[in-house]
Design a protein around this motif. Structure first.
Motif, PDB file in Angstrom:
ATOM      1  N   TRP A 155       0.833  -1.215   0.000  1.00  0.00           N
ATOM      2  CA  TRP A 155       0.000   0.000   0.000  1.00  0.00           C
ATOM      3  C   TRP A 155       0.864   1.260   0.000  1.00  0.00           C
ATOM      4  CZ3 TRP A 155      -2.471   2.638   4.759  1.00  0.00           C
ATOM      5  CH2 TRP A 155      -3.437   3.571   4.361  1.00  0.00           C
ATOM      6  N   LYS A 156       1.936   1.255   0.783  1.00  0.00           N
ATOM      7  CA  LYS A 156       2.732   2.471   0.986  1.00  0.00           C
ATOM      8  C   LYS A 156       4.219   2.207   0.775  1.00  0.00           C
ATOM      9  CE  LYS A 156      -0.294   5.604   2.045  1.00  0.00           C
ATOM     10  NZ  LYS A 156      -0.831   5.516   0.691  1.00  0.00           N
ATOM     11  N   PRO A 157       4.617   1.863  -0.452  1.00  0.00           N
ATOM     12  CA  PRO A 157       6.028   1.530  -0.692  1.00  0.00           C
ATOM     13  C   PRO A 157       6.981   2.728  -0.564  1.00  0.00           C
ATOM     14  CG  PRO A 157       4.797   1.523  -2.746  1.00  0.00           C
ATOM     15  CD  PRO A 157       3.791   1.685  -1.647  1.00  0.00           C
ATOM     16  N   VAL A 158       6.426   3.944  -0.533  1.00  0.00           N
ATOM     17  CA  VAL A 158       7.295   5.105  -0.296  1.00  0.00           C
ATOM     18  C   VAL A 158       7.272   5.473   1.192  1.00  0.00           C
ATOM     19  CG1 VAL A 158       7.747   7.523  -0.833  1.00  0.00           C
ATOM     20  CG2 VAL A 158       6.955   5.978  -2.640  1.00  0.00           C
ATOM     21  N   GLN A 159       6.068   5.692   1.738  1.00  0.00           N
ATOM     22  CA  GLN A 159       5.985   6.115   3.146  1.00  0.00           C
ATOM     23  C   GLN A 159       6.492   5.022   4.097  1.00  0.00           C
ATOM     24  OE1 GLN A 159       5.508   9.223   3.411  1.00  0.00           O
ATOM     25  NE2 GLN A 159       4.862   9.400   1.277  1.00  0.00           N
ATOM     26  N   PHE A 160       6.188   3.761   3.785  1.00  0.00           N
ATOM     27  CA  PHE A 160       6.665   2.637   4.611  1.00  0.00           C
ATOM     28  C   PHE A 160       7.772   1.882   3.875  1.00  0.00           C
ATOM     29  CE2 PHE A 160       2.041   2.341   6.347  1.00  0.00           C
ATOM     30  CZ  PHE A 160       2.258   3.431   7.162  1.00  0.00           C
ATOM     31  N   GLN A 161       8.732   2.635   3.314  1.00  0.00           N
ATOM     32  CA  GLN A 161       9.710   1.982   2.430  1.00  0.00           C
ATOM     33  C   GLN A 161      10.607   0.993   3.150  1.00  0.00           C
ATOM     34  OE1 GLN A 161      12.915   5.193   1.333  1.00  0.00           O
ATOM     35  NE2 GLN A 161      10.919   6.114   1.183  1.00  0.00           N
TER      36      GLN A 161
ATOM     37  N   LEU B  68      -0.250  10.575   6.623  1.00  0.00           N
ATOM     38  CA  LEU B  68       0.933   9.709   6.534  1.00  0.00           C
ATOM     39  C   LEU B  68       2.008  10.285   5.620  1.00  0.00           C
ATOM     40  CD1 LEU B  68      -0.512   6.081   6.115  1.00  0.00           C
ATOM     41  CD2 LEU B  68       0.915   6.908   7.996  1.00  0.00           C
ATOM     42  N   LYS B  73      10.126  12.617   2.409  1.00  0.00           N
ATOM     43  CA  LYS B  73      10.534  11.224   2.164  1.00  0.00           C
ATOM     44  C   LYS B  73      10.564  10.973   0.667  1.00  0.00           C
ATOM     45  CE  LYS B  73      10.103   7.880   5.167  1.00  0.00           C
ATOM     46  NZ  LYS B  73       9.411   7.100   6.191  1.00  0.00           N
ATOM     47  N   ALA B  75      11.005   8.692  -2.810  1.00  0.00           N
ATOM     48  CA  ALA B  75      10.823   7.346  -3.347  1.00  0.00           C
ATOM     49  C   ALA B  75      12.175   6.819  -3.800  1.00  0.00           C
ATOM     50  CB  ALA B  75       9.853   7.375  -4.520  1.00  0.00           C
ATOM     51  N   GLY B 251      -1.974   7.500  -2.604  1.00  0.00           N
ATOM     52  CA  GLY B 251      -0.549   7.713  -2.373  1.00  0.00           C
ATOM     53  C   GLY B 251       0.198   6.408  -2.199  1.00  0.00           C
ATOM     54  N   SER B 252       1.497   6.456  -2.518  1.00  0.00           N
ATOM     55  CA  SER B 252       2.328   5.252  -2.390  1.00  0.00           C
ATOM     56  C   SER B 252       3.149   5.311  -1.107  1.00  0.00           C
ATOM     57  CB  SER B 252       3.255   5.109  -3.571  1.00  0.00           C
ATOM     58  OG  SER B 252       2.507   4.805  -4.722  1.00  0.00           O
TER      59      SER B 252
END
Lengths: 216, 252
Positions: A155-161, B68, B73, B75, B251-252
């Motif tokens: 779901w969140k590969p950037v925020q929860f990278q 969030l 941050k 990518a 969002g990702s």
């Protein structure tokens, strides 16, 4: 009657016996079951939009009608699943439910009980799990934690990278999410089969039941 | 609009299958089971209640995702060796129907809460500082692909046109009838660019010539192609897919 004192009850009043399944276990079990049905069937619809493997799930088994409906269902039910899981995990640790009912899981015990189960000689005692049950229940709890964590990574590969990295990247996180689902569905099938074989286990999960006296 | 009913427009790429009545009833029934756990007092008889509940949750998820979102941050970026070739085409129409925009006649229109509403030619956009990125585009369908884009950082462009920094959204209208919008925090993210180039050359027609939005912090469908107009607004801009039921923030 004179002033004779009534005979004091001597050990005839039963001690308060705990339920086979506490109210929190029963509540979280059924909320989890409902949320999991929505998550899995909507997840199959999402999977079908871009299959990882060389198959699709039959449309009638999927939820949501189309991709947007499936995603909306998935991301609504995820809150129910995750909050319910959190409640259960905190309860399991704090109340001693995990320590009391799921531990210890020893290889020797699992080996002994697996052989007994395959020979149809394994007792299915209410209120006390055998080693195979403990392994399966602890295993499916671990799988549900994994399916949530890998889901967050997708779901969140950037925020929860960091999570996504731990899962080996985005594409690999999808695969982990898929196999965690497959494990949960596999558990579900065995679970349902065993409830059908031993139907007296169903009522306690609904009404609680009464656990037998603890054996010394 | 029904969230759990596919839109009736032709969808060459997404191909949502029409569902028969029997399946619809099954879906309603099983969806209600989930809705029941989410909502107390959900009217299961009223046909639209499931849609309403799901849309309310989607709006809630927009808020959670905005919360969030970390504006600093970044990518993950990749090397040229990681680039996916051929890069998948995706739109609400087939590849052959991608619009042929005349680059010489092209003007990017700017409107809304900005101080400078002059329109921009491709040459003028190219004269601005360009930034390049090799990032992963993740489609709402689940597939992903790594590509190289370069162009003008949207945050710098918003500064240049004097955009109201307190405005909530940046909206886009496209030459193919597509439209979408993003939150201001994502618009100002360092990896959000108005891409003019793809793979080292000008954007090919089917990948959004002459200019597309590219941001690795949102799903592919938010990365509008063939952008003809940009506006800054406080009014929820919706979007082509978003208005059909896809989550707006995505969002990702």
């Amino acid at each position: 009657m004179s002033g004779d004192a009534k005979p004091k009850p001597v050990a005839s009043e039963p001690r308060k016996r705990r339920a086979i399944h506490s109210s929190i276990v029963r509540l979280t079990h059924w909320i989890n079951a409902a949320a999991m049905v929505v998550m899995v069937t909507s997840g199959w619809q999402i999977y079908n939009a871009s299959p990882i493997f060389d198959f699709k799930f039959p449309a009638w088994m999927t939820l949501g009608g189309w991709l947007a409906g499936a995603i909306a269902s998935h991301f609504a039910a995820m809150w129910v699943l995750a909050i319910n899981l959190l409640v259960y995990l905190v309860y399991g640790v704090v109340s001693g439910h995990f320590r009391r009912d799921l531990l210890p899981i020893t290889p020797a015990g699992v080996w002994r009980d697996t052989r007994a189960a395959l020979a149809f000689r394994l007792p299915h005692a209410l209120g006390r799990y055998n080693a195979v049950q403990r392994l399966l229940y602890a295993g499916v709890i671990a799988l549900i934690v994994l399916v949530v964590v890998s889901g967050l990574a997708v779901w969140k590969p950037v925020q929860f990278q960091t999570l996504t990295w731990l899962m080996g990247g985005f594409d690999s996180a999808r695969v982990v999410h898929f196999f965690a689902m497959a494990g949960i569905v596999g558990f579900f099938l065995v679970h349902i089969l065993l409830v059908m074989i031993v139907p007296r286990t169903l009522a306690p999960m609904i009404v609680g039941g009464t656990a037998p006296e603890a054996t010394p | 609009m029904s969230l759990i009913r596919p839109p009736r427009s032709s969808l060459d790429d997404l191909k949502p299958e029409l569902v028969d009545l029997e399946r619809r009833l099954f879906l309603r029934g099983s969806l209600s089971l989930g809705a029941l756990t989410m909502l107390t007092g959900c009217n299961l008889v009223e046909g639209n209640s499931v849609d309403k509940a799901l849309l309310a949750m989607s709006r809630w998820n927009d808020k959670v995702q905005a919360w969030l979102f970390d504006p600093n941050k970044l990518a993950q970026t990749y090397t040229r060796a990681d680039i996916t070739t051929p890069f998948p085409f995706n739109a609400y129409y087939g590849k052959s129907r991608a619009p042929a925009v005349d680059g010489a006649a092209y003007r990017l229109e700017v409107s809304g809460l900005v101080s400078d509403r002059k329109s921009w030619t491709v040459e003028e956009l190219r004269a601005l500082p360009q930034e390049s990125q090799i990032t992963r585009l993740i489609c709402v369908e689940g597939w992903s692909a790594v590509g190289e884009w370069s162009g003008v950082r949207l945050g710098a462009f918003l500064d240049r046109i004097g955009a109201d920094s307190r405005a909530r959204y940046v909206g886009f209208k496209c030459a193919d009838g597509y439209y979408s919008g993003i939150d201001m925090a994502t618009a100002r993210h360092p990896q959000t660019i108005l891409a003019l180039d793809f793979g080292g050359g000008a954007l090919p027609r089917e990948y959004g010539y002459p200019m597309r939005l590219r941001m690795p912090t949102k799903l592919g469908f938010k990365n509008a192609k063939h952008i003809a107009a940009l506006f800054v607004t406080n009014d929820y801009p919706g979007g082509y897919w978003e208005d059909k039921g896809y989550n707006w923030f995505s969002g990702s």
